[in-house]
Scaffold this motif. Structure first.
Motif, PDB file in Angstrom:
ATOM      1  N   TRP A 134       1.540   3.888  -3.152  1.00  0.00           N
ATOM      2  CA  TRP A 134       1.207   5.633  -2.745  1.00  0.00           C
ATOM      3  C   TRP A 134       2.974   6.643  -3.370  1.00  0.00           C
ATOM      4  N   ASP A 182       2.467   6.185  -7.106  1.00  0.00           N
ATOM      5  CA  ASP A 182       1.507   7.744  -7.012  1.00  0.00           C
ATOM      6  C   ASP A 182       2.389   9.402  -7.081  1.00  0.00           C
ATOM      7  N   ASN A 183       2.879   9.405  -6.039  1.00  0.00           N
ATOM      8  CA  ASN A 183       2.994  11.164  -5.301  1.00  0.00           C
ATOM      9  C   ASN A 183       5.212  10.544  -5.601  1.00  0.00           C
ATOM     10  N   VAL A 243       3.819   8.497   5.565  1.00  0.00           N
ATOM     11  CA  VAL A 243       3.450   7.167   5.019  1.00  0.00           C
ATOM     12  C   VAL A 243       3.633   6.053   5.861  1.00  0.00           C
ATOM     13  N   LEU A 294      -0.120   6.099   7.329  1.00  0.00           N
ATOM     14  CA  LEU A 294      -0.986   5.474   5.450  1.00  0.00           C
ATOM     15  C   LEU A 294      -0.657   4.143   5.848  1.00  0.00           C
ATOM     16  N   HIS A 313       0.688  -1.679  -0.117  1.00  0.00           N
ATOM     17  CA  HIS A 313      -0.043  -0.164   0.152  1.00  0.00           C
ATOM     18  C   HIS A 313       0.698   1.140  -0.259  1.00  0.00           C
TER      19      HIS A 313
END
Length: 299
Positions: free
Chosen positions: A193, A196-197, A207, A210, A189
């Motif tokens: 992230w 994507d960033n 993070v 997250l 996961h």
């Protein structure tokens, strides 16, 4: 193995796909220079030739009769080390579906699946392919000669291949794909992230939150899975994306650096050179002619 090679040779396509969803065929007639790509979440079984992948400071070598499992989509550097026109490298690939793995784990009886030791496995693992796995791959490829049978039989053979993996030597790696609360799923996961960033700076603490882990547990598990720290992982993604952009915009080095998140052109050039062996301005011109397709890495 002989029949597997013959089927792969006959059905190989330039784009590595087949009419069976998720089934890939790799074929290469020369040993490429090392090239950066994403691993995918796949099984890759080599029928002929040999290949090397590097993930962080870990190096994985596998050849005919061996398979590699990639349980997280990670930035790797890899190339065929044995391939020629007379004897091309050939590989069978299958994209791994976490939901299908989870379903098999739910259906397994007590004692069918070995218990794990609780540690977090690396995202990549290599083993010798058992005869049952090779046989299932052969039967999957035979379906390409019998298209009418594909809708009914392909899903069954996929399940068999996944079961062979789950109960095989690298079962711990594959099983974590199907466990919603496994350490690997939490790291995966976070990996998504960061991918994507990747252009933006981030705090590891954010993070980790997250991913649902403490900072120390997150860092430890992230390193175990990816062989990199979260910041090193972000850098790998940035540089791989920069190289892809430079292949189509070779004269726009400064803009490419900014597009992937570098504020300093000198830092971009320095890190790019450290990663790829040449500054971006020199590397860009050769990319269009020498960079193989990303799919060459797996299978």
């Amino acid at each position: 193995m002989e029949e597997l090679r013959a089927l792969l040779e006959r059905h190989a396509r330039p784009d590595w796909t087949t009419v069976v969803d998720g089934v890939l065929i790799g074929r290469a007639e020369r040993a490429h220079e090392p090239s950066a790509s994403m691993s995918g979440v796949v099984l890759a079984l080599i029928a002929q030739g040999a290949k090397t992948l590097a993930l962080g400071d870990r190096v994985y070598e596998y050849r005919a009769g061996q398979y590699l499992v990639a349980s997280v989509d990670l930035p790797v550097t890899g190339h065929y080390t044995e391939a020629s026109r007379a004897r091309p490298a050939l590989g069978f690939g299958l994209r791994l579906d976490p939901s299908a793995i989870a379903e098999l784990l739910l259906q397994a009886q007590p004692g069918d699946v070995a218990r794990t030791d609780g540690g977090t496995p690396s995202a990549l693992a290599v083993s010798d392919a058992p005869a049952e796995l090779v046989d299932a791959a052969v039967r999957m490829l035979r379906l390409l000669d019998r298209p009418r049978d594909i809708p009914v039989l392909a899903p069954l053979i996929k399940r068999e291949i996944l079961w062979r993996l789950i109960t095989g030597e690298q079962g711990a790696v594959v099983r974590q794909l199907g466990l919603a609360d496994s350490s690997l799923s939490h790291v995966a996961h976070a990996v998504r992230w960061i991918r994507d960033n990747y252009r933006s700076a981030f705090r590891v603490e954010d993070v980790a939150k997250l991913a649902g882990m403490s900072v120390s547990a997150f860092y430890r598990n992230f390193q175990a899975v990816t062989a990199m720290s979260p910041i090193q992982f972000q850098k790998q993604i940035r540089l791989q994306q920069a190289r892809l952009l430079l292949s189509t915009h070779p004269n726009d080095v400064t803009t490419v650096g900014h597009r992937v998140g570098y504020d300093s052109p000198s830092q971009f050039s320095r890190e790019y050179r450290r990663q790829f062996g040449a500054p971006p301005s020199q590397d860009a011109a050769r990319l269009r002619d020498t960079t193989p397709p990303a799919a060459q890495l797996v299978p």
